[in-house]
Motif scaffolding. Structure first.
Motif, PDB file in Angstrom:
ATOM      1  N   ILE A 379       0.248   7.220   3.623  1.00 21.75           N
ATOM      2  CA  ILE A 379       1.444   7.214   4.479  1.00 21.75           C
ATOM      3  C   ILE A 379       1.077   6.738   5.886  1.00 21.75           C
ATOM      4  O   ILE A 379       1.745   5.879   6.476  1.00 21.75           O
ATOM      5  N   LEU A 380       0.000   7.282   6.429  1.00 22.27           N
ATOM      6  CA  LEU A 380      -0.387   6.950   7.802  1.00 22.27           C
ATOM      7  C   LEU A 380      -0.736   5.474   7.949  1.00 22.27           C
ATOM      8  O   LEU A 380      -0.532   4.884   9.020  1.00 22.27           O
ATOM      9  N   THR A 381      -1.271   4.860   6.893  1.00 25.74           N
ATOM     10  CA  THR A 381      -1.688   3.457   6.974  1.00 25.74           C
ATOM     11  C   THR A 381      -0.617   2.496   6.475  1.00 25.74           C
ATOM     12  O   THR A 381      -0.848   1.283   6.440  1.00 25.74           O
ATOM     13  N   GLY A 382       0.543   3.010   6.070  1.00 27.97           N
ATOM     14  CA  GLY A 382       1.633   2.147   5.640  1.00 27.97           C
ATOM     15  C   GLY A 382       1.546   1.685   4.215  1.00 27.97           C
ATOM     16  O   GLY A 382       2.337   0.835   3.780  1.00 27.97           O
ATOM     17  N   ARG A 383       0.623   2.212   3.446  1.00 30.43           N
ATOM     18  CA  ARG A 383       0.508   1.836   2.040  1.00 30.43           C
ATOM     19  C   ARG A 383       1.559   2.529   1.181  1.00 30.43           C
ATOM     20  O   ARG A 383       1.786   2.141   0.043  1.00 30.43           O
ATOM     21  N   LEU A 384       2.171   3.575   1.717  1.00 27.21           N
ATOM     22  CA  LEU A 384       3.161   4.364   0.990  1.00 27.21           C
ATOM     23  C   LEU A 384       4.203   4.853   1.973  1.00 27.21           C
ATOM     24  O   LEU A 384       3.869   5.293   3.085  1.00 27.21           O
ATOM     25  N   ASP A 385       5.469   4.774   1.550  1.00 33.54           N
ATOM     26  CA  ASP A 385       6.553   5.276   2.397  1.00 33.54           C
ATOM     27  C   ASP A 385       6.806   6.746   2.089  1.00 33.54           C
ATOM     28  O   ASP A 385       6.819   7.148   0.911  1.00 33.54           O
ATOM     29  N   PRO A 386       7.028   7.572   3.103  1.00 30.12           N
ATOM     30  CA  PRO A 386       7.317   8.990   2.844  1.00 30.12           C
ATOM     31  C   PRO A 386       8.710   9.169   2.264  1.00 30.12           C
ATOM     32  O   PRO A 386       9.610   8.349   2.490  1.00 30.12           O
ATOM     33  N   ARG A 398      -4.676  -0.925  15.784  1.00 22.74           N
ATOM     34  CA  ARG A 398      -5.444  -1.333  14.611  1.00 22.74           C
ATOM     35  C   ARG A 398      -5.866  -0.051  13.887  1.00 22.74           C
ATOM     36  O   ARG A 398      -6.721   0.693  14.373  1.00 22.74           O
ATOM     37  N   VAL A 399      -5.259   0.191  12.727  1.00 21.67           N
ATOM     38  CA  VAL A 399      -5.528   1.394  11.944  1.00 21.67           C
ATOM     39  C   VAL A 399      -6.211   0.968  10.647  1.00 21.67           C
ATOM     40  O   VAL A 399      -5.643   0.190   9.863  1.00 21.67           O
ATOM     41  N   GLU A 400      -7.420   1.466  10.401  1.00 21.76           N
ATOM     42  CA  GLU A 400      -8.186   1.088   9.225  1.00 21.76           C
ATOM     43  C   GLU A 400      -8.462   2.310   8.352  1.00 21.76           C
ATOM     44  O   GLU A 400      -8.696   3.412   8.863  1.00 21.76           O
ATOM     45  N   LEU A 401      -8.452   2.087   7.025  1.00 22.36           N
ATOM     46  CA  LEU A 401      -8.703   3.161   6.064  1.00 22.36           C
ATOM     47  C   LEU A 401      -9.898   2.808   5.193  1.00 22.36           C
ATOM     48  O   LEU A 401      -9.918   1.753   4.543  1.00 22.36           O
ATOM     49  N   LEU A 402     -10.904   3.692   5.183  1.00 23.92           N
ATOM     50  CA  LEU A 402     -11.980   3.621   4.196  1.00 23.92           C
ATOM     51  C   LEU A 402     -11.527   4.477   3.019  1.00 23.92           C
ATOM     52  O   LEU A 402     -11.656   5.699   3.037  1.00 23.92           O
ATOM     53  N   SER A 403     -10.974   3.823   1.998  1.00 24.39           N
ATOM     54  CA  SER A 403     -10.403   4.554   0.868  1.00 24.39           C
ATOM     55  C   SER A 403     -11.485   4.897  -0.136  1.00 24.39           C
ATOM     56  O   SER A 403     -12.603   4.369  -0.086  1.00 24.39           O
ATOM     57  N   GLN A 404     -11.146   5.774  -1.079  1.00 22.29           N
ATOM     58  CA  GLN A 404     -12.086   6.109  -2.141  1.00 22.29           C
ATOM     59  C   GLN A 404     -12.181   4.995  -3.175  1.00 22.29           C
ATOM     60  O   GLN A 404     -13.214   4.848  -3.834  1.00 22.29           O
ATOM     61  N   GLU A 405     -11.124   4.201  -3.322  1.00 17.34           N
ATOM     62  CA  GLU A 405     -11.107   3.147  -4.330  1.00 17.34           C
ATOM     63  C   GLU A 405     -11.713   1.869  -3.761  1.00 17.34           C
ATOM     64  O   GLU A 405     -11.482   1.510  -2.607  1.00 17.34           O
TER      65      GLU A 405
END
Length: 531
Positions: A379-386, A398-405
């Motif tokens: 949600i925070l990174t915009g990959r999913l809408d709440p 600039r918001v970056e996510l180190l995901s598990q996948e």
């Protein structure tokens, strides 16, 4: 069911010798690459040994060599007493159980009966205690095929921990264990009468039970390194060795550069020639010319004698420098990179969560599995809408996510190509390379991503996140697939990173290291921080 292997007769030493495994000058090849060189090691009945190193460094292979299930390519191995190896992988019997094949349960029951006959348990009380301590199924009448992989692993671990084996060899024994089981495992290893050698990425376990460390990461002479003094002794010793290595390498490179410059200068004088003043005699001119030639030859000989013999040290994690203009931008705009107000996701995160992240903030997100931690990050990174609530991301943030996948990369592309394409899509300025971040070597950078280990792929992910110079960096289980050394470096870098940091982790040691960070518990009915 993880496979265990007991060893004995043909490699035993004479009766009366104390139990031990002695490895002398062991060399191990993997294909055409030597992964272990010149290993000398003794594991005794009193050993509390941790085997550490990057993925692919040969840790699991070494355990098999010590257990006698895999012969070394060179060297001598001798054992006295009984040795049992507990592996991560499922063996054929365990896989049969998972498929509910006929006879699978009987095979495992026979293994338990054998352990009892060998006095591995010393009675039903000990087996029941171990099964309970590991939260394993204690119903002897239940079909093991009906148990999960994790439950079958716990049953096997209970058998091994309760055995009377002299030396245990354990490969990632914390897999599939909850907090109660981890505590039981830790206590059993602490109070165990026999010795053990373990491979684990669980830094908390290494802190708690290991007295000696065998480090298989690259060293100056290419040989494994032994460290005493527990976890702190290993970290301090490895840091000292690497600093000395780096200093010696830089000194040799600098001296080589000086000699190269001197040879170039002499070559320039020789090619330019020397013109004596008018009236100088022929003898003087000839003598001076010969001197220039001799000086050139000496410089070339000096350069040829001075080869850089110290190998290049391994890279260190390097966060890119953030320009002052970025800090000034946030101060001028007075904005917040990231905020969420009363967000939920139906079926995935029922809790209402609110938070606000300012520049340079730190946040630790905790909660049980299934409560929606990774969903919140999406949600925070915009990959999913709440489903409800709102997310506010500053348009310049600039918001970056180190995901598990692992991202879906083109398998044939090299790591460097993947990194360069990402830099181009992200409109990164400058000429930052993958090596500049200290996460992948030059050789690894030219390797197709499908041939990289999980740890190397995780390093590539992290490099891509750092290269963006994020205002907010979100790390979802950042310890996954990374070596203990790199995780220590990463955790240490958190203290000086200018980016706002959000970390989701179950790692016990990281939770302890970040204990002073503000914490958001997603397990509560409603969770909020700074909003």
């Amino acid at each position: 069911m993880p496979k265990s292997t007991s060893s004995s007769p043909e490699l035993d030493l004479p009766a009366g010798s104390s139990a031990h495994i002695r490895a002398e000058n062991i060399h191990i090849m993997r294909g055409d690459r030597e992964i272990l060189t010149g290993l000398y090691l003794t594991v005794s009945a009193g050993s509390r040994l941790a085997v550490v190193g990057e993925n692919g460094s040969g840790k699991t292979t070494l355990l098999h060599v010590l257990a006698g299930t895999l012969p070394p390519d060179q060297g001598e191995l001798r054992r006295s007493g009984t040795v049992t190896l507990l592996e991560q992988a499922l063996d054929a019997a365990g896989e049969a159980m998972a498929r509910d094949e006929p006879g699978a349960d009987e095979a495992f029951t026979q293994a338990l009966d054998l352990a009892t006959r060998l006095d591995a348990w010393g009675g039903d009380r000990r087996i029941d205690t171990a099964l309970a301590g590991l939260s394993a199924c204690s119903d002897r009448t239940r079909s093991l095929a009906s148990l999960s992989v994790g439950q079958r692993y716990r049953v096997r671990l209970a058998v091994v921990l309760g055995s009377s084996t002299d030396i245990l060899l354990l490969d990632e024994p914390t897999n599939h264990l909850d907090a109660q089981s981890l505590a039981f495992l830790t206590e059993r290893l602490r109070t165990r009468h026999g010795g053990f050698a373990l491979v684990s990425h669980d830094r908390a376990l290494l802190h708690d039970v290991a007295d000696e460390f065998l480090d298989l990461d690259p060293s100056r002479d290419g040989r494994p390194r032994n460290y005493s003094g527990g976890y702190r002794g290993w970290v301090a010793g490895k840091r000292r060795d690497r600093e000395n290595w780096e200093q010696d390498y830089l000194a040799e490179v600098a001296e080589h550069a000086r000699l190269s410059e001197a040879a170039d200068d002499a070559r320039s004088r020789l090619s330019t020639g020397w013109r004596p003043p008018k009236g100088t005699g022929k003898h003087t001119r000839a003598t001076r010319t010969a001197g220039v030639v001799q000086a050139f030859n000496r410089r070339v000989e000096d350069l040829e004698r001075h080869a850089v013999e110290v190998p290049e040290p391994p890279l260190r994690l390097q966060w890119p420098d953030v320009s002052e203009s970025d800090d000034e931008r946030w101060e001028a705009e007075g904005g917040s990179p990231l905020a969420a107000e009363s967000v939920t996701v139906e079926g995935r995160m029922r809790q209402t969560v609110s938070l606000s992240i300012a520049p340079g903030d730190r946040l630790l997100i905790t909660g049980a599995n299934g409560t929606g931690k990774s969903t919140l990050l999406d949600i925070l990174t915009g990959r999913l809408d709440p489903s409800s609530g709102e997310v506010h991301r500053h348009p310049q943030a600039r918001v970056e996510l180190l995901s598990q996948e692992v991202p879906e990369w083109n398998a044939a592309d090299t790591a460097a190509r993947v990194f360069e394409d990402y830099a181009l899509r992200s409109s990164l300025s400058g000429d930052l390379t993958l090596q500049d971040l200290g996460l992948l070597s030059a050789d690894d950078s030219t390797t197709p991503v499908h041939r990289l280990s999980q740890g190397q792929q995780r390093r590539l992910q992290l490099a891509m996140c750092l290269a963006v110079e994020p205002d907010a960096l979100i790390l979802d289980e950042p310890t996954n697939h990374l070596s203990a050394s790199l995780v220590d470096e990463l955790t240490e870098s958190f203290g000086t990173a200018s980016a706002a940091l959000i970390v989701v982790t179950h790692d016990r040691q990281m939770l302890a290291d970040l204990a002073d960070w503000p914490r958001l518990d997603i397990g509560r009915a409603a969770a909020s921080l700074g909003a």
